[in-house]
Design a protein around this motif. Structure first.
Motif, PDB file in Angstrom:
ATOM      1  N   ALA A 228      66.471 -53.720  17.552  1.00 24.16           N
ATOM      2  CA  ALA A 228      67.644 -52.873  17.289  1.00 24.16           C
ATOM      3  C   ALA A 228      67.299 -51.767  16.302  1.00 24.16           C
ATOM      4  O   ALA A 228      67.745 -50.618  16.448  1.00 24.16           O
ATOM      5  N   MET A 229      66.494 -52.081  15.285  1.00 21.74           N
ATOM      6  CA  MET A 229      66.096 -51.089  14.283  1.00 21.74           C
ATOM      7  C   MET A 229      65.314 -49.951  14.914  1.00 21.74           C
ATOM      8  O   MET A 229      65.489 -48.781  14.550  1.00 21.74           O
ATOM      9  N   THR A 235      68.131 -43.162  11.779  1.00 21.92           N
ATOM     10  CA  THR A 235      69.291 -43.278  10.890  1.00 21.92           C
ATOM     11  C   THR A 235      68.997 -44.150   9.666  1.00 21.92           C
ATOM     12  O   THR A 235      69.855 -44.320   8.803  1.00 21.92           O
ATOM     13  N   ILE A 236      67.786 -44.712   9.588  1.00 21.67           N
ATOM     14  CA  ILE A 236      67.420 -45.606   8.485  1.00 21.67           C
ATOM     15  C   ILE A 236      66.507 -44.874   7.509  1.00 21.67           C
ATOM     16  O   ILE A 236      65.462 -44.351   7.906  1.00 21.67           O
ATOM     17  N   LYS A 250      56.698 -49.221   6.578  1.00 24.92           N
ATOM     18  CA  LYS A 250      55.697 -48.917   7.603  1.00 24.92           C
ATOM     19  C   LYS A 250      55.417 -50.134   8.478  1.00 24.92           C
ATOM     20  O   LYS A 250      55.180 -49.999   9.689  1.00 24.92           O
ATOM     21  N   ARG A 251      55.459 -51.306   7.882  1.00 23.41           N
ATOM     22  CA  ARG A 251      55.203 -52.531   8.644  1.00 23.41           C
ATOM     23  C   ARG A 251      56.314 -52.789   9.655  1.00 23.41           C
ATOM     24  O   ARG A 251      56.062 -53.332  10.736  1.00 23.41           O
ATOM     25  N   GLN A 255      55.229 -45.519  12.474  1.00 18.65           N
ATOM     26  CA  GLN A 255      55.365 -44.065  12.348  1.00 18.65           C
ATOM     27  C   GLN A 255      56.816 -43.596  12.389  1.00 18.65           C
ATOM     28  O   GLN A 255      57.115 -42.460  12.026  1.00 18.65           O
ATOM     29  N   GLN A 256      57.713 -44.463  12.836  1.00 15.21           N
ATOM     30  CA  GLN A 256      59.131 -44.093  12.875  1.00 15.21           C
ATOM     31  C   GLN A 256      59.816 -44.211  11.514  1.00 15.21           C
ATOM     32  O   GLN A 256      60.919 -43.697  11.334  1.00 15.21           O
TER      33      GLN A 256
END
Length: 279
Positions: A228-229, A235-236, A250-251, A255-256
């Motif tokens: 879901a993330m 948006t996070i 990062k984990r 890259q997002q």
């Protein structure tokens, strides 16, 4: 109990008029989990003049209450948001702060709050005013927020300060580490931490379940939350005051991940800037 929601009972506990804002306190009774006695305290601060339609929901950390936002480094955050014209909501976790004690303490763990309590609070806020909601959360409160994404909440942006991990910690893969942690909980019903609130041992027992060598296969809630993330990664915003927080972001999203590495003293101005920018 006087209801101000069409979804579940909500009691108006207090209505105050301050110098520059209105302050209303609600007790939200979701009736959506196995413990029907759960009630969530929710404080609403609304500017008297120059009010924006945008709303901000503040979620405290473990061992804390909404009063955490009156302490450094967050001590002026609610007031500054009010001065900027935002409608501010402060939630107390179940059995914390002004939230009434529920019957079954063993049900007071993070995944239950992410699945039942936080969605009900957001639903009520959205019902009171159908306007964008930005969520600021700290530590385990941020972990709760990240897990709640799986339940498709109408949140415009998530600001997660020093979030605790949704993915399992690799150090728990070492044989005996989880066992030592479990042994420390033996004979204890309540755990004292750095804040003003005690936590029931069930909170930490359930946290240990998410960690371990096989947790990536057995902890389905974690896999669902991560998926879901990824769908709302833009948006996070991960706000980190140390290298560990950056590595965690990062984990989780590689890259997002959108990460803000800052000094602790800059937490409030950074959050205020982010909220204003995204309004």
């Amino acid at each position: 109990m006087k209801s101000s929601s069409r979804f579940f009972p909500v009691e108006i506990i207090r209505a105050e008029v301050r110098d520059t804002y209105f302050e209303d306190t609600y007790s939200v009774k979701p009736n959506n989990s196995s413990d029907k006695t759960v009630e969530i305290s929710l404080i609403h601060l609304q500017p008297k003049i120059n009010a924006k339609s945008n709303q901000v929901l503040l979620i405290h950390d473990v061992f804390q209450t909404h009063w955490q936002f009156d302490e450094p480094p967050y001590s002026s955050l609610a007031n500054q948001l009010l001065e900027a014209g935002f409608s501010v909501w402060l939630m107390d976790w179940r059995a914390h702060g002004a939230s009434k004690k529920n019957k079954d303490d063993s049900q007071n763990y993070l995944l239950n709050m992410a699945q039942y309590d936080l969605p009900a609070v957001v639903q009520f806020i959205n019902e009171k005013r159908n306007a964008p909601i930005q969520m600021i959360s700290i530590g385990y409160g941020a972990q709760m927020a990240l897990h709640s994404i799986n339940y498709t909440l109408p949140i415009a942006h998530y600001y997660c300060v020093n979030a605790k991990p949704v993915k399992s910690k690799k150090r728990y893969w070492i044989p005996g580490i989880k066992l030592l942690k479990r042994l420390k909980l033996v004979g204890k019903s309540w755990i004292k931490g750095a804040g003003t609130e005690f936590e029931h041992q069930s909170f930490f027992r359930h946290e240990l379940k998410r960690h371990g060598l096989l947790s990536s296969f057995t902890f389905k809630e974690g896999k669902e939350a991560l998926q879901a993330m990824k769908g709302v990664a833009n948006t996070i915003v991960w706000v980190a005051t140390n290298k560990k927080g950056v590595a965690l972001a990062k984990r989780h999203l590689k890259q997002q991940a959108r990460v803000q590495r800052i000094l602790e003293k800059d937490v409030t101005p950074t959050l205020l800037e982010l909220v204003i920018k995204q309004s």
